[in-house]
Design a protein around this motif. Structure first.
Motif, PDB file in Angstrom:
ATOM      1  N   PHE A  64     -19.767 -11.392 -16.689  1.00  0.00           N
ATOM      2  CA  PHE A  64     -18.756 -11.887 -17.642  1.00  0.00           C
ATOM      3  C   PHE A  64     -18.820 -11.220 -19.021  1.00  0.00           C
ATOM      4  N   TYR A  65     -19.906 -10.490 -19.294  1.00  0.00           N
ATOM      5  CA  TYR A  65     -20.066  -9.914 -20.638  1.00  0.00           C
ATOM      6  C   TYR A  65     -19.685  -8.441 -20.710  1.00  0.00           C
ATOM      7  N   CYS A  66     -19.520  -7.797 -19.553  1.00  0.00           N
ATOM      8  CA  CYS A  66     -19.563  -6.329 -19.539  1.00  0.00           C
ATOM      9  C   CYS A  66     -18.179  -5.697 -19.403  1.00  0.00           C
ATOM     10  N   GLN A  83     -28.028   6.007 -15.480  1.00  0.00           N
ATOM     11  CA  GLN A  83     -27.535   4.627 -15.489  1.00  0.00           C
ATOM     12  C   GLN A  83     -26.104   4.592 -14.955  1.00  0.00           C
ATOM     13  N   SER A  84     -25.746   3.483 -14.350  1.00  0.00           N
ATOM     14  CA  SER A  84     -24.425   3.425 -13.725  1.00  0.00           C
ATOM     15  C   SER A  84     -24.039   1.985 -13.420  1.00  0.00           C
ATOM     16  N   GLY A  85     -22.743   1.785 -13.180  1.00  0.00           N
ATOM     17  CA  GLY A  85     -22.302   0.546 -12.571  1.00  0.00           C
ATOM     18  C   GLY A  85     -22.988   0.425 -11.223  1.00  0.00           C
ATOM     19  N   LEU A 124     -34.178  -2.731 -14.943  1.00  0.00           N
ATOM     20  CA  LEU A 124     -33.299  -3.783 -14.436  1.00  0.00           C
ATOM     21  C   LEU A 124     -33.453  -4.984 -15.362  1.00  0.00           C
ATOM     22  N   ARG A 125     -32.495  -5.152 -16.228  1.00  0.00           N
ATOM     23  CA  ARG A 125     -32.627  -6.246 -17.189  1.00  0.00           C
ATOM     24  C   ARG A 125     -32.431  -7.588 -16.500  1.00  0.00           C
ATOM     25  N   ILE A 126     -33.242  -8.552 -16.906  1.00  0.00           N
ATOM     26  CA  ILE A 126     -33.077  -9.901 -16.386  1.00  0.00           C
ATOM     27  C   ILE A 126     -31.896 -10.589 -17.092  1.00  0.00           C
ATOM     28  N   GLU A 127     -31.476 -10.009 -18.186  1.00  0.00           N
ATOM     29  CA  GLU A 127     -30.326 -10.434 -19.029  1.00  0.00           C
ATOM     30  C   GLU A 127     -30.617 -11.705 -19.808  1.00  0.00           C
ATOM     31  N   THR A 128     -31.167 -12.709 -19.147  1.00  0.00           N
ATOM     32  CA  THR A 128     -31.719 -13.896 -19.802  1.00  0.00           C
ATOM     33  C   THR A 128     -32.703 -14.513 -18.820  1.00  0.00           C
ATOM     34  N   SER A 150     -32.303 -13.523  -7.260  1.00  0.00           N
ATOM     35  CA  SER A 150     -32.410 -12.172  -6.686  1.00  0.00           C
ATOM     36  C   SER A 150     -32.789 -11.157  -7.750  1.00  0.00           C
ATOM     37  N   ARG A 151     -32.352 -11.412  -8.973  1.00  0.00           N
ATOM     38  CA  ARG A 151     -32.733 -10.497 -10.068  1.00  0.00           C
ATOM     39  C   ARG A 151     -34.277 -10.477 -10.176  1.00  0.00           C
ATOM     40  N   VAL A 152     -34.879 -11.655 -10.170  1.00  0.00           N
ATOM     41  CA  VAL A 152     -36.343 -11.747 -10.280  1.00  0.00           C
ATOM     42  C   VAL A 152     -36.991 -11.094  -9.051  1.00  0.00           C
ATOM     43  N   GLY A 174     -31.335  -5.747 -26.741  1.00  0.00           N
ATOM     44  CA  GLY A 174     -30.546  -5.575 -27.947  1.00  0.00           C
ATOM     45  C   GLY A 174     -29.510  -6.662 -28.034  1.00  0.00           C
ATOM     46  N   PRO A 175     -28.764  -6.639 -29.129  1.00  0.00           N
ATOM     47  CA  PRO A 175     -27.769  -7.690 -29.336  1.00  0.00           C
ATOM     48  C   PRO A 175     -26.683  -7.686 -28.276  1.00  0.00           C
ATOM     49  N   TYR A 176     -26.215  -8.856 -27.922  1.00  0.00           N
ATOM     50  CA  TYR A 176     -24.986  -8.977 -27.135  1.00  0.00           C
ATOM     51  C   TYR A 176     -23.837  -8.653 -28.075  1.00  0.00           C
ATOM     52  N   ILE A 177     -22.927  -7.806 -27.596  1.00  0.00           N
ATOM     53  CA  ILE A 177     -21.733  -7.481 -28.390  1.00  0.00           C
ATOM     54  C   ILE A 177     -20.510  -7.722 -27.518  1.00  0.00           C
ATOM     55  N   GLU A 178     -19.571  -8.466 -28.053  1.00  0.00           N
ATOM     56  CA  GLU A 178     -18.434  -8.868 -27.230  1.00  0.00           C
ATOM     57  C   GLU A 178     -17.527  -7.685 -26.888  1.00  0.00           C
ATOM     58  N   LEU A 216     -17.855   1.978 -21.786  1.00  0.00           N
ATOM     59  CA  LEU A 216     -17.936   1.030 -22.894  1.00  0.00           C
ATOM     60  C   LEU A 216     -18.296  -0.343 -22.362  1.00  0.00           C
ATOM     61  N   LEU A 217     -19.593  -0.650 -22.434  1.00  0.00           N
ATOM     62  CA  LEU A 217     -20.050  -1.957 -21.973  1.00  0.00           C
ATOM     63  C   LEU A 217     -19.594  -3.019 -22.963  1.00  0.00           C
ATOM     64  N   TYR A 218     -19.424  -2.602 -24.240  1.00  0.00           N
ATOM     65  CA  TYR A 218     -18.999  -3.530 -25.302  1.00  0.00           C
ATOM     66  C   TYR A 218     -18.152  -2.755 -26.297  1.00  0.00           C
TER      67      TYR A 218
HETATM   68  N1  SAH Z   1     -25.233  -1.846 -13.762  1.00  0.00           N
HETATM   69  C1  SAH Z   1     -26.598  -1.770 -14.154  1.00  0.00           C
HETATM   70  C2  SAH Z   1     -26.851  -0.831 -15.326  1.00  0.00           C
HETATM   71  C3  SAH Z   1     -25.747  -0.675 -16.326  1.00  0.00           C
HETATM   72  S1  SAH Z   1     -25.421  -2.048 -17.366  1.00  0.00           S
HETATM   73  C4  SAH Z   1     -27.118  -3.164 -14.462  1.00  0.00           C
HETATM   74  O1  SAH Z   1     -26.324  -4.050 -14.789  1.00  0.00           O
HETATM   75  O2  SAH Z   1     -28.337  -3.341 -14.373  1.00  0.00           O
HETATM   76  C5  SAH Z   1     -26.819  -1.933 -18.459  1.00  0.00           C
HETATM   77  C6  SAH Z   1     -27.019  -3.093 -19.387  1.00  0.00           C
HETATM   78  O3  SAH Z   1     -25.979  -3.169 -20.353  1.00  0.00           O
HETATM   79  C7  SAH Z   1     -26.995  -4.467 -18.760  1.00  0.00           C
HETATM   80  O4  SAH Z   1     -28.228  -4.751 -18.162  1.00  0.00           O
HETATM   81  C8  SAH Z   1     -26.675  -5.370 -19.958  1.00  0.00           C
HETATM   82  O5  SAH Z   1     -27.869  -5.934 -20.500  1.00  0.00           O
HETATM   83  C9  SAH Z   1     -26.077  -4.403 -20.982  1.00  0.00           C
HETATM   84  N2  SAH Z   1     -24.750  -4.896 -21.409  1.00  0.00           N
HETATM   85  C10 SAH Z   1     -23.657  -5.076 -20.634  1.00  0.00           C
HETATM   86  N3  SAH Z   1     -22.657  -5.621 -21.374  1.00  0.00           N
HETATM   87  C11 SAH Z   1     -23.146  -5.807 -22.630  1.00  0.00           C
HETATM   88  C12 SAH Z   1     -22.598  -6.344 -23.835  1.00  0.00           C
HETATM   89  N4  SAH Z   1     -21.360  -6.826 -23.885  1.00  0.00           N
HETATM   90  N5  SAH Z   1     -23.379  -6.364 -24.946  1.00  0.00           N
HETATM   91  C13 SAH Z   1     -24.635  -5.872 -24.890  1.00  0.00           C
HETATM   92  N6  SAH Z   1     -25.201  -5.367 -23.785  1.00  0.00           N
HETATM   93  C14 SAH Z   1     -24.471  -5.332 -22.661  1.00  0.00           C
END
Ligand code: SAH
Ligand code: SF4
Length: 360
Positions: A64-66, A103-105, A158-162, A182-184, A231-235, A313-315
């Motif tokens: 939902f963030y990406c 890195q990739s989708g 592989l980020r756990i994201e939270t 599954s992430r863990v 790093g910071p979440y950016i919308e 552009l992830l954000y």
């Molecule tokens: N698809 C792979 C790698 C690419 S995404 C994966 O998801 O693991 C890499 C990272 O970008 C994600 O793990 C997430 O933490 C970060 N990311 C995605 N959207 C973001 C956002 N809106 N703000 C900050 N970081 C973001």
């Protein structure tokens, strides 16, 4: 409690971390100073380069963030050709980066898996195994991890994201592709495969509390992680989480909180690698430099061909999409020198933590 008193403890409890993460600006300087001391003592003054290749923005997931989530139909899609990947790897090797990140989708078709395996073998043979490769390609099967490891990659991000399963649910679709468990599980698989394992979180997510961030730090410690990129979440305007943009912490505070996270992690896990992330640079032109001052020791110059950059552009407002690899590299070199650090040219810069962990 006075900040010094907490900072001088041998190890931090959850309450200590909450207190430290709530530190005001003056108190934060003390945290950064302590992190700098730890960094100097345990990992030294060097910063290592990882040339970042943004291989493809095609993704089967829908976080939902990406910005490159599959549901974003406004996004045009690309994938580098094999030759473009090899050229980018050559550029990194020639500039003595010693290491790249692909890195990739996320995708798991046979073709995708085979192509990555082929590229890893090509890169290894073209650079006489001198260029190390980190993969950041999302969740895959154990067999795929093994194939890619055997083809010559050494690290996986592989980020756990939270680390909060409830929060994880709120920022992902509710289906089998997006499960916290599954992430863990995947982090464990990666560890068992033999990779140096990196993870990370986003800081300042909607619904996230200071307690969650304290738990994120404890998660890294309990998992005994080798590398962290956070790093910071950016919308991003074309994402579901955008509707909560008015509830977020101001950008400056998200940056400040990210620096505190980096510094506290450096104090807690002295010999791991911590990246200065692009998201920090997005908020502040000095963001990367500030991350180094807070204890980070890895930077990721973007070596993706320029014509693709505006599509990864992830954000929103991601910086550097108009810079070619050379310009990006020069800017990073000056950030590193400004922060009083040295560049570890031609050095792999493996996390010392990994070596100590596998040897114990
Ligand atoms: N698809 C792979 C790698 C690419 S995404 C994966 O998801 O693991 C890499 C990272 O970008 C994600 O793990 C997430 O933490 C970060 N990311 C995605 N959207 C973001 C956002 N809106 N703000 C900050 N970081 C973001
Ligand atoms: Fe795909 Fe990764 Fe973005 Fe999720 S964070 S949508 S897996 S690229």
């Amino acid at each position: 409690m006075m900040i010094e008193e907490v900072l001088n403890k041998e190890s931090f409890s959850r309450e200590d971390l909450i207190r430290l993460l709530s530190a005001d600006e003056t108190e934060s300087l003390k945290i950064f100073n302590k992190a700098q001391q730890v960094r100097k003592e345990y990992v030294g003054n060097k910063v290592y380069f990882r040339g970042l290749i943004e291989y493809s923005n095609i993704c089967s997931k829908n976080c939902f963030y990406c910005g490159i989530r599959s549901g974003n139909k406004n996004q045009s899609r690309y994938q580098l050709t094999n030759q473009e990947v090899i050229d980018a790897a050559r550029y990194a090797h020639k500039n003595r980066f010693a290491s790249i990140v692909i890195q990739s989708g996320e995708r798991s078709s046979k073709k995708f898996i085979d192509t990555i395996e082929y590229l890893l073998k090509e890169i290894a043979s073209l650079t006489n195994d001198e260029l190390h490769v980190t993969l950041s390609l999302g969740e895959q099967s154990e067999e795929t991890y093994k194939r890619w490891f055997n083809a010559g990659s050494q690290r996986y991000l592989l980020r756990i994201e939270t680390s909060n399963p409830e929060l994880y649910k709120k920022i992902h679709p509710d289906n089998s592709l997006h499960r916290f468990e599954s992430r863990v599980e995947n982090l464990k698989l990666l560890r068992n495969t033999g990779f140096m394992v990196g993870t990370g979180v986003m800081i300042g997510l909607p619904f996230q509390q200071i307690e969650d961030l304290a738990d994120d730090l404890l998660f890294f410690r309990d998992f005994d992680i080798d590398m962290v990129g956070m790093g910071p979440y950016i919308e991003h305007k074309n994402t579901p989480l955008y509707q909560y943009k008015d509830q977020l912490l101001p950008l400056k505070e998200r940056l400040q909180l990210s620096m505190k996270m980096v510094a506290l992690l450096r104090i807690m896990m002295k010999d791991i690698n911590i990246a200065a992330t692009t998201a920090m640079q997005t908020i502040d032109p000095k963001g990367r430099e500030k991350a180094l001052l807070a204890g980070a020791n890895v930077m990721m110059p973007n070596v993706t061909p320029l014509k693709y950059k505006e599509n990864y552009l992830l954000y929103d407002n991601k910086p550097g999409t108009e810079d070619d690899a050379e310009r990006g590299k020069v800017a990073m070199e000056s950030d590193i020198l400004n922060a009083g650090n040295e560049i570890g040219y031609g050095e792999w810069g493996d996390p010392q933590h990994f070596r100590r962990r596998v040897n114990r």
